[in-house]
Structures are given as C-alpha cells and as structure tokens.
Design a protein around this motif. Structure first.
Motif, PDB file in Angstrom:
ATOM      1  N   GLU A   4     -63.648   5.384  12.903  1.00 49.71           N
ATOM      2  CA  GLU A   4     -65.037   6.278  13.267  1.00 49.71           C
ATOM      3  C   GLU A   4     -65.729   6.448  12.237  1.00 49.71           C
ATOM      4  OE1 GLU A   4     -65.839  10.832  14.439  1.00 49.71           O
ATOM      5  OE2 GLU A   4     -63.807  10.075  14.417  1.00 49.71           O
ATOM      6  N   ASN A   7     -67.810   3.224  12.010  1.00 46.83           N
ATOM      7  CA  ASN A   7     -68.766   2.890  13.139  1.00 46.83           C
ATOM      8  C   ASN A   7     -70.054   3.521  13.165  1.00 46.83           C
ATOM      9  OD1 ASN A   7     -69.270   1.899  15.712  1.00 46.83           O
ATOM     10  ND2 ASN A   7     -69.079   4.098  16.376  1.00 46.83           N
ATOM     11  N   ARG A   8     -69.828   4.880  12.510  1.00 43.35           N
ATOM     12  CA  ARG A   8     -71.021   5.751  12.030  1.00 43.35           C
ATOM     13  C   ARG A   8     -71.816   5.124  11.017  1.00 43.35           C
ATOM     14  NH1 ARG A   8     -68.832  11.810  13.151  1.00 43.35           N
ATOM     15  NH2 ARG A   8     -68.457  11.447  15.324  1.00 43.35           N
ATOM     16  N   ARG A  10     -72.308   2.090  10.484  1.00 40.57           N
ATOM     17  CA  ARG A  10     -72.721   0.786  11.172  1.00 40.57           C
ATOM     18  C   ARG A  10     -73.895   1.536  12.059  1.00 40.57           C
ATOM     19  NH1 ARG A  10     -68.490  -1.776  11.620  1.00 40.57           N
ATOM     20  NH2 ARG A  10     -67.687  -0.731  13.429  1.00 40.57           N
ATOM     21  N   GLN A  11     -73.876   2.499  12.396  1.00 37.15           N
ATOM     22  CA  GLN A  11     -75.062   3.188  13.279  1.00 37.15           C
ATOM     23  C   GLN A  11     -76.161   3.428  12.670  1.00 37.15           C
ATOM     24  OE1 GLN A  11     -73.554   6.498  15.754  1.00 37.15           O
ATOM     25  NE2 GLN A  11     -71.773   5.317  16.501  1.00 37.15           N
ATOM     26  N   LEU A  49     -83.331   5.230  15.255  1.00 33.03           N
ATOM     27  CA  LEU A  49     -82.202   5.731  15.207  1.00 33.03           C
ATOM     28  C   LEU A  49     -82.356   7.162  16.244  1.00 33.03           C
ATOM     29  CD1 LEU A  49     -79.425   6.044  13.726  1.00 33.03           C
ATOM     30  CD2 LEU A  49     -80.685   7.845  12.313  1.00 33.03           C
ATOM     31  N   HIS A  50     -81.284   6.890  17.101  1.00 29.62           N
ATOM     32  CA  HIS A  50     -81.424   7.956  18.470  1.00 29.62           C
ATOM     33  C   HIS A  50     -80.397   8.957  18.467  1.00 29.62           C
ATOM     34  CE1 HIS A  50     -83.955   4.673  19.940  1.00 29.62           C
ATOM     35  NE2 HIS A  50     -83.030   3.848  19.909  1.00 29.62           N
ATOM     36  N   SER A  51     -79.641   9.141  17.261  1.00 32.16           N
ATOM     37  CA  SER A  51     -78.825  10.257  17.265  1.00 32.16           C
ATOM     38  C   SER A  51     -78.651  10.856  15.822  1.00 32.16           C
ATOM     39  CB  SER A  51     -77.305  10.059  17.391  1.00 32.16           C
ATOM     40  OG  SER A  51     -76.409  11.005  17.182  1.00 32.16           O
ATOM     41  N   LEU A  54     -74.566  12.155  12.908  1.00 35.44           N
ATOM     42  CA  LEU A  54     -73.801  10.940  12.252  1.00 35.44           C
ATOM     43  C   LEU A  54     -72.981  11.408  10.955  1.00 35.44           C
ATOM     44  CD1 LEU A  54     -76.879   8.322  12.382  1.00 35.44           C
ATOM     45  CD2 LEU A  54     -74.687   8.401  13.707  1.00 35.44           C
TER      46      LEU A  54
END
Length: 72
Positions: A4, A7-8, A10-11, A49-51, A54
């Motif tokens: 997890e 993945n974050r 990578r975001q 970035l859309h969030s 993170l």
C-alpha cells in the motif's frame, strides 16, 4: 502495508515525473525550510495530482504525508 505504501509513493512519482517533463526537467520549487507538503500542494494546484490523501500509515495518524523532507 508495504505494498500500500509503495503504491502511494508511485501515486506521487508519476505526477512528479509528468511535472518535470512539462517543466524542462525541473521539479516543483521548494524554498529552504519548506517540506514535501509544498511540492504536493503544487502538484495538486496544477492538476498533476488528484488526491491529497497520500499517507504511509504504519500506526501513525493517517494524515501524515509521505515523509517530511525538502530538496533544493
């Protein structure tokens, strides 16, 4: 939890790379004393970035952002 967190990370990596590609290889400017929050805010403000949620949460407050660092 490791997957997890990876993945974050990578975001953030993908939009950061896109930003640099669009800005002659430069990353968002961080002034001395500022932290990664400034970089993430720049990516959010400019639509890369859309969030803002993170966090790598390992028993910490879930609002902790991916590290607290800066670079020049």
């Amino acid at each position: 939890r490791q997957a997890e967190c990876a993945n974050r990370l990578r975001q953030v990596h993908v939009p950061l790379t896109q930003y640099a590609d669009d800005n002659d290889g430069f990353y968002p400017r961080v002034s001395e004393g500022q932290t990664s929050d400034k970089t993430l805010q720049t990516l959010l403000d400019q639509g890369y970035l859309h969030s803002s949620k993170l966090a790598c949460n390992h028993g910490l407050d879930s609002s902790v952002v991916l590290g607290n660092y800066s670079y020049n």
